[in-house]
Write a protein that holds these residues in place. Structure first.
Motif, PDB file in Angstrom:
ATOM      1  N   GLY A 198      39.664  27.696  23.952  1.00  0.00           N
ATOM      2  CA  GLY A 198      39.342  27.986  25.345  1.00  0.00           C
ATOM      3  C   GLY A 198      40.418  28.727  26.090  1.00  0.00           C
ATOM      4  N   THR A 199      41.532  29.008  25.434  1.00  0.00           N
ATOM      5  CA  THR A 199      42.555  29.868  26.012  1.00  0.00           C
ATOM      6  C   THR A 199      43.099  30.759  24.907  1.00  0.00           C
ATOM      7  N   VAL A 200      43.153  32.051  25.166  1.00  0.00           N
ATOM      8  CA  VAL A 200      43.627  32.998  24.156  1.00  0.00           C
ATOM      9  C   VAL A 200      45.096  32.764  23.840  1.00  0.00           C
ATOM     10  N   ALA A 201      45.816  32.088  24.727  1.00  0.00           N
ATOM     11  CA  ALA A 201      47.223  31.781  24.452  1.00  0.00           C
ATOM     12  C   ALA A 201      47.355  30.938  23.188  1.00  0.00           C
ATOM     13  N   ALA A 226      44.599  25.984  37.409  1.00  0.00           N
ATOM     14  CA  ALA A 226      43.611  26.998  37.060  1.00  0.00           C
ATOM     15  C   ALA A 226      42.741  27.403  38.241  1.00  0.00           C
ATOM     16  N   ALA A 227      42.710  26.583  39.296  1.00  0.00           N
ATOM     17  CA  ALA A 227      41.887  26.920  40.455  1.00  0.00           C
ATOM     18  C   ALA A 227      42.600  27.863  41.417  1.00  0.00           C
ATOM     19  N   THR A 228      43.873  28.127  41.207  1.00  0.00           N
ATOM     20  CA  THR A 228      44.623  29.026  42.087  1.00  0.00           C
ATOM     21  C   THR A 228      44.727  30.394  41.441  1.00  0.00           C
ATOM     22  N   ASP A 237      39.959  37.017  45.397  1.00  0.00           N
ATOM     23  CA  ASP A 237      39.584  37.947  44.325  1.00  0.00           C
ATOM     24  C   ASP A 237      40.108  37.405  43.004  1.00  0.00           C
ATOM     25  N   THR A 238      39.526  36.293  42.585  1.00  0.00           N
ATOM     26  CA  THR A 238      39.966  35.633  41.359  1.00  0.00           C
ATOM     27  C   THR A 238      38.779  35.456  40.419  1.00  0.00           C
ATOM     28  N   ALA A 239      39.060  35.472  39.146  1.00  0.00           N
ATOM     29  CA  ALA A 239      38.036  35.209  38.138  1.00  0.00           C
ATOM     30  C   ALA A 239      37.964  33.711  37.877  1.00  0.00           C
ATOM     31  N   SER A 240      36.781  33.238  37.520  1.00  0.00           N
ATOM     32  CA  SER A 240      36.622  31.819  37.217  1.00  0.00           C
ATOM     33  C   SER A 240      37.370  31.472  35.937  1.00  0.00           C
ATOM     34  N   SER A 241      37.697  30.206  35.785  1.00  0.00           N
ATOM     35  CA  SER A 241      38.440  29.752  34.610  1.00  0.00           C
ATOM     36  C   SER A 241      37.740  28.551  33.999  1.00  0.00           C
ATOM     37  N   GLY A 242      37.710  28.506  32.669  1.00  0.00           N
ATOM     38  CA  GLY A 242      37.129  27.366  31.981  1.00  0.00           C
ATOM     39  C   GLY A 242      38.173  26.384  31.494  1.00  0.00           C
ATOM     40  N   ILE A 243      39.423  26.581  31.928  1.00  0.00           N
ATOM     41  CA  ILE A 243      40.508  25.751  31.414  1.00  0.00           C
ATOM     42  C   ILE A 243      40.341  24.295  31.813  1.00  0.00           C
ATOM     43  N   ILE A 244      39.941  24.035  33.044  1.00  0.00           N
ATOM     44  CA  ILE A 244      39.840  22.655  33.502  1.00  0.00           C
ATOM     45  C   ILE A 244      38.839  21.879  32.650  1.00  0.00           C
TER      46      ILE A 244
END
Length: 289
Positions: A198-201, A226-228, A237-244
């Motif tokens: 879920g994270t390319v890192a 991840a919400a900031t 102007d932020t993209a959503s994140s699936g990290i949480i």
């Protein structure tokens, strides 16, 4: 799904109707073809490029490698201190390429390509890319010329491999490829594929671990905010994140990477002072502070 064009949403839905075993074929459909044996990539029936293995992009006997994410903490740090050709920049960290002189850029999510193709287009053609099949197809959709005359390595998903059915990570065929610990796993041979969490890192970290440097530095991998906005984004102007949603799976993967690095006498350190990785016992490194 907001960053995907409507046509891609329809392709994804159609692929799900075809069944879960081969739904990941939508990553390539309709115009991308990848021959895993030869590395030949064709776009709209014509040769586009020949893939190089991820290992070919890694230096031999490296003293240090760095995985640089796009967490907000990086805005207050100095990534320009990283030695030249030691950093794999993931996603929006690619915007640092003129400061860092990176080793490669890694992108896994096609939504990042759709949202930030202009950022990718500004990168020099001499900078290698590591791309998932979906990200590779998305770049080709937007501008296939960005891929020509560039070294490109494939980030293949061992659970959903190109041109093969989906499989479980406990499949015995993967016994020689994976290091497993409970529910977590990572690849010992990223040329064959990696474990996606879920994270390319984490995918980039598997590639770095396989190169066996003396030290690996994790920068801009916060996992706590991840919400900031990411360091290159602005409020509103932020993209959503699936990290949480996937945090437990992500942290389990990094905990396994910590153990693998320790057992191989590789130093694994974290440059983010607010990272959830610190809670795993990965020590803090203030070299970018």
């Amino acid at each position: 799904m907001g960053d995907r064009p409507f046509s891609r949403r329809m392709v994804r839905l159609a692929a799900l109707l075809a069944g879960p075993s081969r739904a990941h074929r939508q990553d390539l459909w309709p115009y991308l073809a990848i021959a895993r044996d030869s590395g030949e990539v064709r776009w709209r029936g014509k040769p586009l490029l020949t893939l190089v293995p991820p290992s070919a992009l890694m230096p031999q006997q490296a003293g240090q490698l760095a995985i640089v994410g796009s967490g907000p903490s990086l805005a207050a740090q100095h990534p320009e201190r990283l030695p030249p050709r030691t950093a794999i920049l993931v996603n929006g960290a690619a915007s640092l390429s003129d400061q860092v002189s990176p080793l490669a850029v890694a992108v896994e999510d096609e939504r990042f390509v759709f949202r930030h193709i202009a950022m990718l287009a500004r990168l020099p053609s001499t900078l290698p890319w590591m791309l998932s099949p979906a990200a590779l197809r998305a770049v080709a959709e937007r501008d296939p010329n960005l891929l020509r005359r560039r070294a490109v390595a494939l980030i293949d998903n061992l659970a959903k491999p190109v041109n093969a059915p989906r499989r479980r990570l406990d499949d015995r065929v993967l016994d020689g490829v994976l290091c497993r610990d409970g529910q977590a796993a990572l690849s010992r041979d990223p040329d064959r594929g990696v474990v996606i969490v879920g994270t390319v890192a984490f995918s980039a970290l598997q590639i770095a671990l396989a190169a066996r440097p003396h030290h690996i530095l994790l920068a801009g991998i916060d996992l706590t905010n991840a919400a900031t906005p990411r360091f290159y984004e602005t409020a509103g102007d932020t993209a959503s994140s699936g990290i949480i949603a996937g945090l437990d799976r992500i942290l389990a993967g990094f905990a396994l990477a910590r153990d693998v690095a320790r057992n191989a006498d590789m130093g694994l350190r974290c440059a983010s002072p607010v990272s959830a990785l610190l809670d795993l016992g990965i020590p803090f490194d203030d070299s970018l502070s």
